[in-house]
Every structure is written in C-alpha cells, then in structure tokens.
Scaffold this active site. Structure first.
Site, PDB file in Angstrom:
ATOM      1  N   GLY A  44       0.815  -1.213   0.000  1.00 30.22           N
ATOM      2  CA  GLY A  44       0.000   0.000   0.000  1.00 30.22           C
ATOM      3  C   GLY A  44       0.844   1.256   0.000  1.00 30.22           C
ATOM      4  CD  GLU A 142       1.939  -6.674   1.545  1.00 27.94           C
ATOM      5  OE1 GLU A 142       2.896  -7.358   1.152  1.00 27.94           O
ATOM      6  OE2 GLU A 142       2.022  -5.439   1.723  1.00 27.94           O
ATOM      7  CB  THR A 219       2.222  -7.595 -14.421  1.00 25.00           C
ATOM      8  OG1 THR A 219       2.257  -8.514 -13.318  1.00 25.00           O
ATOM      9  CG2 THR A 219       1.312  -6.431 -14.051  1.00 25.00           C
ATOM     10  CG  ASP A 247      15.893  -4.330  -6.610  1.00 29.14           C
ATOM     11  OD1 ASP A 247      15.087  -5.279  -6.635  1.00 29.14           O
ATOM     12  OD2 ASP A 247      16.207  -3.735  -5.563  1.00 29.14           O
ATOM     13  CB  THR A 249      12.416  -4.779  -4.840  1.00 28.62           C
ATOM     14  OG1 THR A 249      13.358  -5.833  -4.732  1.00 28.62           O
ATOM     15  CG2 THR A 249      11.631  -4.683  -3.536  1.00 28.62           C
ATOM     16  CG  ASP A 253       3.823  -2.885  -4.794  1.00 23.03           C
ATOM     17  OD1 ASP A 253       2.891  -3.687  -4.955  1.00 23.03           O
ATOM     18  OD2 ASP A 253       4.734  -3.053  -3.962  1.00 23.03           O
ATOM     19  N   GLY A 288      15.903  -0.974  -4.970  1.00 24.91           N
ATOM     20  CA  GLY A 288      14.919  -0.650  -3.947  1.00 24.91           C
ATOM     21  C   GLY A 288      13.510  -0.591  -4.518  1.00 24.91           C
TER      22      GLY A 288
END
Length: 308
Positions: A44, A142, A219, A247, A249, A253, A288
């Site tokens: 979120g 989550e 995706t 990366d 990560t 989102d 990150g």
C-alpha cells in the site's frame, strides 16, 4: 484538499529491515551480517508513493504503530506528496518485513503484519469521507480480507476499484465483481486458477474473467502486460520498453498505482496499461522499491502498442 483524490490506496505500510549475509543460517546457527538498512515499504505504501511521484493527487488509508517505524513511513509518504490524513496510528507495532539477502541476490523474508492486521472494517466505515472523495481506490491483500470487502461496500457511486490480490487468497464474489481491473502476475494468476490455469496469459485472463471481475490485467515482467475486459472479446498485449533491469522489487506496485491513476483520468484499459508498463520499466532500473519510483519526466519512451 478541495478536489477529489485521483487515487486512494487502502493497504499496507511496512518497514523493510534488510541485512546482507554471506549465507543464510542453518537451524540453530548464528551468522554475522551487514549493517541494518531500514526502508519504507508495504504494498500500500509503495503504491501511494509511486502514484504521488508521478503527479497524482494521492491519499493513503492504512494503519501504522505509534513508533519510530511508523514515523519513518509517514515521513516517506509526506515527502512524496501523499495525503496522510487517513493513516491511523496505534493498536500494534508497525508492520515489518525482516529480509536477509545473500551475495547472489536471493532473499528470505519474514513479515510481521503488526498494525496492518488491525486495519478493520470499522476503520473503513469511519473513513467514509475519504472514500467519497476518491475516483479510484486501489487495494491489496496485506490487510485483512474483511477490510478489503468493506472498501468495496463503501465505494462512492462511479468509483473504480483496482485490486492486486497479493499475497493471493480466495476472494469472495462481491470483491471479484467490483474489480475493474483485477491485477495479477503469473504466480498470482496460477494460484487463483489452480491446476486448470493453462499455459498462456490469454488463458489465464479468460479464466479470471469467468470468476466475475469486470476486467483483468496480467503483468508479464519484461514482456509487458495483457489486458482483458468482460465487455470485449479480445485480449490486448501491451509491450514494455526494453531496459536493463537492476532490481524488480516493488515494480508491480508502481505498475498498479500508475494503472489506477490513468484509469481515473479517463484512459481506456490498454492505454492506461501502456503507461503503467513504462512506469514499471523505469522502476526496475534502480535499486529498492520506493527509492526506485520515477517521476513522469523520467519514463522511457513507449513502444508501439498493438491495436485491438
């Protein structure tokens, strides 16, 4: 804020506690690691920062602890331009993800949901004014599923609901019926569909649409994304710009946040997805999660989008 929020994110906010290790410990073993790095995270929180950095009028509805990690997360949201009036404090420690990373980049993660698990349906009802001001509401899993279901019930008429079911879990019919779109990666699609998922993204999309959402976006990493709508026969492949990934990560989102924002601006699903894949592509070029999110001026050029 007098004007509507272009995106309201209802979801998780975690502190990511990261330690580098030469190798992960065996049971009963202690190993030494690098200095602890603490980063703002949670699906979120990531979505809200990604949207705000692109220029969207964004708000976050979440719960953090009344502690140092909670203050870190609030500071990160505000620095990105997110309205944090909907972020509740207290009830439990801030959620944390305990992450060890070895030299090959493999990681092990233990998540303590903390305050995220205390974001309740009552909190959603109490935030009715916030939901009434939102064109698009984006959520994830989550936070408790009952809370996500209450978000669906509290949407203002005409608002659009975007759901990334991560971590994947069985979804009630009323939540599925509200998804416009349901946003999944290959793993999430296969978990939701089970053994009969099939091998092609087009098969996953058809299977997911049969469960009741109004639209689906899958995706596909470096291959971009695929969109499908209950009101249209054909799936649309949306290619991604070619970039050197550093990366991944938090890239999903960033994609979902950008997608929700552009849908709220009135773009159709393939056009919004074409923008979102550019945002996801930019995000993987930096390390990150929130630190990697681009501004609108930092996006790579769009490849040609196939016509429907």
């Amino acid at each position: 804020m007098n004007d509507d929020y272009e995106l309201l994110v209802v979801g998780s906010a975690n502190a990511d506690l990261v330690v580098g290790v030469e190798r992960r410990p065996a049971p009963g073993e202690t190993v030494l690691g690098s200095d602890l790095a603490v980063h703002p995270g949670g699906k979120g929180g990531n979505q809200a920062v990604a949207a705000a950095r692109l220029g969207a009028r964004t708000a976050l509805l979440a719960r953090v602890g009344d502690d140092a990690h909670g203050r870190l997360l609030l500071d990160a949201q505000r620095a990105a331009g997110v309205d944090t009036d909907g972020v509740l404090q207290g009830g439990a420690p801030t959620g944390v993800a305990l992450i060890t990373v070895d030299p090959s980049g493999d990681n092990s993660i233990v998540v303590s949901p903390g305050a995220n698990a205390r974001l309740t349906p009552e909190d959603i009802r109490a935030a009715g004014g916030l939901l009434a001001a939102a064109r698009v509401v984006s959520s994830q899993l989550e936070i408790p599923l009952d809370t996500v279901a209450e978000v669906v019930r509290t949407l203002r008429p005409g608002a659009r609901f975007v759901l990334n079911p991560s971590p994947p879990a069985p979804l009630p019919g009323e939540v599925l019926a509200a998804c416009d779109p349901l946003v999944v990666n290959e793993h999430e699609a296969r978990v939701i569909l089970g053994a009969d998922a099939g091998d092609a993204p087009e098969e996953w999309a058809r299977g997911l649409l049969a469960l009741g959402p109004r639209s689906v976006v899958i995706t596909l990493g470096a291959e971009g994304a695929l969109t499908a709508e209950a009101s249209a026969d054909a799936c649309v492949r949306v290619p991604s710009p070619r970039v050197d990934a550093v990366d991944t990560t938090g890239a999903g989102d960033a994609f979902t946040a950008a997608l929700g924002w552009r849908l709220g601006l009135g773009e159709d699903l393939p056009t919004a997805a074409a923008y979102a894949v550019r945002v996801g592509a930019a995000a993987v070029t930096r390390k990150g999660a929130q630190d990697s999110y681009p501004t609108a001026s930092e996006l790579p050029e769009a490849p040609e989008v196939p016509s429907r």
